[in-house]
Design an enzyme around this catalytic site. Structure first.
Site, PDB file in Angstrom:
ATOM      1  N   ASP A  69       0.822  -1.213   0.000  1.00 13.83           N
ATOM      2  CA  ASP A  69       0.000   0.000   0.000  1.00 13.83           C
ATOM      3  C   ASP A  69       0.849   1.252   0.000  1.00 13.83           C
ATOM      4  O   ASP A  69       0.407   2.315  -0.424  1.00 13.83           O
ATOM      5  CB  ASP A  69      -0.934  -0.013   1.211  1.00 13.83           C
ATOM      6  CG  ASP A  69      -1.965  -1.112   1.049  1.00 13.83           C
ATOM      7  OD1 ASP A  69      -1.637  -2.264   1.381  1.00 13.83           O
ATOM      8  OD2 ASP A  69      -3.057  -0.841   0.538  1.00 13.83           O
ATOM      9  N   ASN A  77       1.841  -2.887   4.205  1.00 10.14           N
ATOM     10  CA  ASN A  77       0.879  -3.739   3.507  1.00 10.14           C
ATOM     11  C   ASN A  77      -0.108  -4.278   4.535  1.00 10.14           C
ATOM     12  O   ASN A  77       0.004  -4.002   5.736  1.00 10.14           O
ATOM     13  CB  ASN A  77       1.625  -4.867   2.770  1.00 10.14           C
ATOM     14  CG  ASN A  77       0.733  -5.585   1.775  1.00 10.14           C
ATOM     15  OD1 ASN A  77       0.039  -4.944   0.989  1.00 10.14           O
ATOM     16  ND2 ASN A  77       0.726  -6.905   1.794  1.00 10.14           N
ATOM     17  N   LYS A  78      -1.057  -5.066   4.059  1.00 14.87           N
ATOM     18  CA  LYS A  78      -2.133  -5.580   4.909  1.00 14.87           C
ATOM     19  C   LYS A  78      -1.612  -6.180   6.207  1.00 14.87           C
ATOM     20  O   LYS A  78      -0.591  -6.867   6.217  1.00 14.87           O
ATOM     21  CB  LYS A  78      -2.915  -6.626   4.107  1.00 14.87           C
ATOM     22  CG  LYS A  78      -4.086  -7.266   4.807  1.00 14.87           C
ATOM     23  CD  LYS A  78      -5.051  -6.272   5.402  1.00 14.87           C
ATOM     24  CE  LYS A  78      -5.593  -5.270   4.408  1.00 14.87           C
ATOM     25  NZ  LYS A  78      -6.307  -4.143   5.065  1.00 14.87           N
TER      26      LYS A  78
HETATM   27  O1  MRU Z   1      -7.500  -2.834   3.069  1.00 17.46           O
HETATM   28  P1  MRU Z   1      -7.257  -3.212   1.638  1.00 17.46           P
HETATM   29  O2  MRU Z   1      -7.989  -4.450   1.234  1.00 17.46           O
HETATM   30  O3  MRU Z   1      -7.445  -2.056   0.708  1.00 17.46           O
HETATM   31  O4  MRU Z   1      -5.699  -3.556   1.629  1.00 17.46           O
HETATM   32  C1  MRU Z   1      -5.030  -3.921   0.457  1.00 17.46           C
HETATM   33  C2  MRU Z   1      -3.771  -4.595   0.814  1.00 17.46           C
HETATM   34  O5  MRU Z   1      -3.159  -4.316   1.811  1.00 17.46           O
HETATM   35  C3  MRU Z   1      -3.282  -5.636  -0.079  1.00 17.46           C
HETATM   36  O6  MRU Z   1      -2.502  -6.515   0.667  1.00 17.46           O
HETATM   37  C4  MRU Z   1      -2.486  -5.243  -1.249  1.00 17.46           C
HETATM   38  O7  MRU Z   1      -1.296  -5.916  -1.272  1.00 17.46           O
HETATM   39  C5  MRU Z   1      -2.104  -3.862  -1.478  1.00 17.46           C
HETATM   40  S1  MRU Z   1      -2.899  -3.361  -2.906  1.00 17.46           S
HETATM   41  C6  MRU Z   1      -2.218  -4.215  -4.251  1.00 17.46           C
END
Ligand code: MRU
Length: 345
Positions: free
Chosen positions: A236, A246-247
């Site tokens: 992100d 990232n998530k």
């Molecule tokens: O909260 P989200 O579903 O918008 O989060 C997205 C992510 O974190 C994904 O893991 C992703 O890797 C990043 S977008 C390609």
């Protein structure tokens, strides 16, 4: 044919309602930027590159909604307000601000109200088309890192559904398969809102890619029992130092990968890089407690329990084997290597 997450058609924005997946594949149509802002906030659309384009399309709608007829300044002021509303929807993914800033730049460069409207719509459409092309190039770059018969773990959803199409991490997986290599995927469930089981498992199955789903708690087991050869996730936000946001749970996956000597890769376009901020500047989105105290409509925790629910975490560069982009692969020392990718831009 991979899924198309978002598109512009007849002066409206059409997107897949990701809150309904995997049970129903339903499209929603918006003509008001406030609806787009709401869709970003409530995760109808999510994933860093996808919300970047959603923001751009939202501003294109705003340009049409403004009552301005001849006054450029009136149109710009209306769009500035819309930008603020769209920007405040989600704080961590940097692509949203990137998409909004690009559109405002195009708007400011226009001379007349009509020209601005046309340019803004055309540019937002181009951003959507470019996103797919960038993902395909990134996929091709990344596919060289994976071997025949590899099992690749991924976390959350960094697929077609997190972008306009094709995906970042899942784009790398798609390109590896398309290069003739036989691969398998292990997708983590990704609690609390299960982007892994609802979205990644759905889209890989939809595209005929061999995928097994695991609970997040089985990451260590899978690595310790040699079920995983490599890992690729999306991002992100990536700082110039190679710190990856990232998530939530990504940091755990990366740490466990280090413990088991399994290469951990990140795939993201240059629009996900934030070359200005330091780790202490990054806001980690905190989401509502009900995502943790229940699964879907079913309550799974006692009433009144305190909850900590961060949506993202930070993986430090020392846990990362490489960052795959459309301009090449950054490796340690990341600061130097990332700088080179931007110079090649
Ligand atoms: O909260 P989200 O579903 O918008 O989060 C997205 C992510 O974190 C994904 O893991 C992703 O890797 C990043 S977008 C390609």
């Amino acid at each position: 044919m991979t899924l198309k997450t978002i598109e512009w058609k007849d002066n409206s924005v059409i997107m897949i309602d990701q809150t309904k997946l995997p049970n129903v594949l339903e499209y929603v149509t918006y003509t008001d930027y406030n609806q787009v802002a709401d869709a970003i906030k409530t995760l109808v659309i999510r994933g860093a590159p996808a919300i970047g384009v959603a923001g751009a399309f939202g501003l294109a709608l705003a340009s049409l909604q403004s009552n301005a007829t001849t006054e450029k300044n009136e149109l710009i002021a209306y769009m500035q307000n819309a930008k603020k509303i769209l920007f405040e929807t989600r704080p961590t993914a940097v692509n949203l601000g990137w998409g909004l800033n690009k559109i405002m730049e195009v708007a400011n460069n226009g001379n007349t109200v009509e020209e601005i409207r046309n340019n803004v719509i055309e540019y937002a459409k181009k951003m959507a088309d470019d996103d797919v092309q960038i993902n395909m190039t990134m996929g091709k770059n990344g596919s060289e890192l994976f071997n025949d018969n590899d099992t690749i773990m991924t976390h959350c959803n960094a697929g077609a559904l997190a972008t306009v199409g094709y995906g970042t991490a899942l784009g790398v997986i798609r390109a590896t398969k398309d290069s003739g290599k036989n691969i398998k995927v292990i997708a983590t469930e990704t609690r609390p809102i299960q982007q892994g089981s609802r979205l990644t498992a759905f889209e890989l199955k939809h595209d005929g890619i061999d995928v097994s789903l695991i609970p997040d708690t089985a990451v260590g087991y899978s690595m310790a029992n040699s079920l995983v050869d490599k890992i690729v996730v999306g991002a992100d936000r990536i700082l110039r130092t190679g710190h990856v946001y990232n998530k939530i749970g990504t940091y755990q996956v990366a740490t466990m990968a280090k413990q088991h000597n399994i290469p951990f890769f990140v795939a993201a376009p240059l629009s996900t890089f934030d070359m200005k901020s330091n780790p202490e500047d990054v806001i980690i989105e905190q989401r509502k407690a009900s995502e943790v105290t229940g699964i879907g409509d079913k309550k799974t925790a006692p009433d009144g329990i305190d909850v900590i629910n961060p949506a993202f975490d930070m993986t430090p560069p020392e846990l990362i084997a490489g960052i795959i982009t459309e301009k090449g692969i950054a490796k340690s020392p990341f600061e130097e290597s990332i700088k080179k990718l931007f110079q090649a831009n």
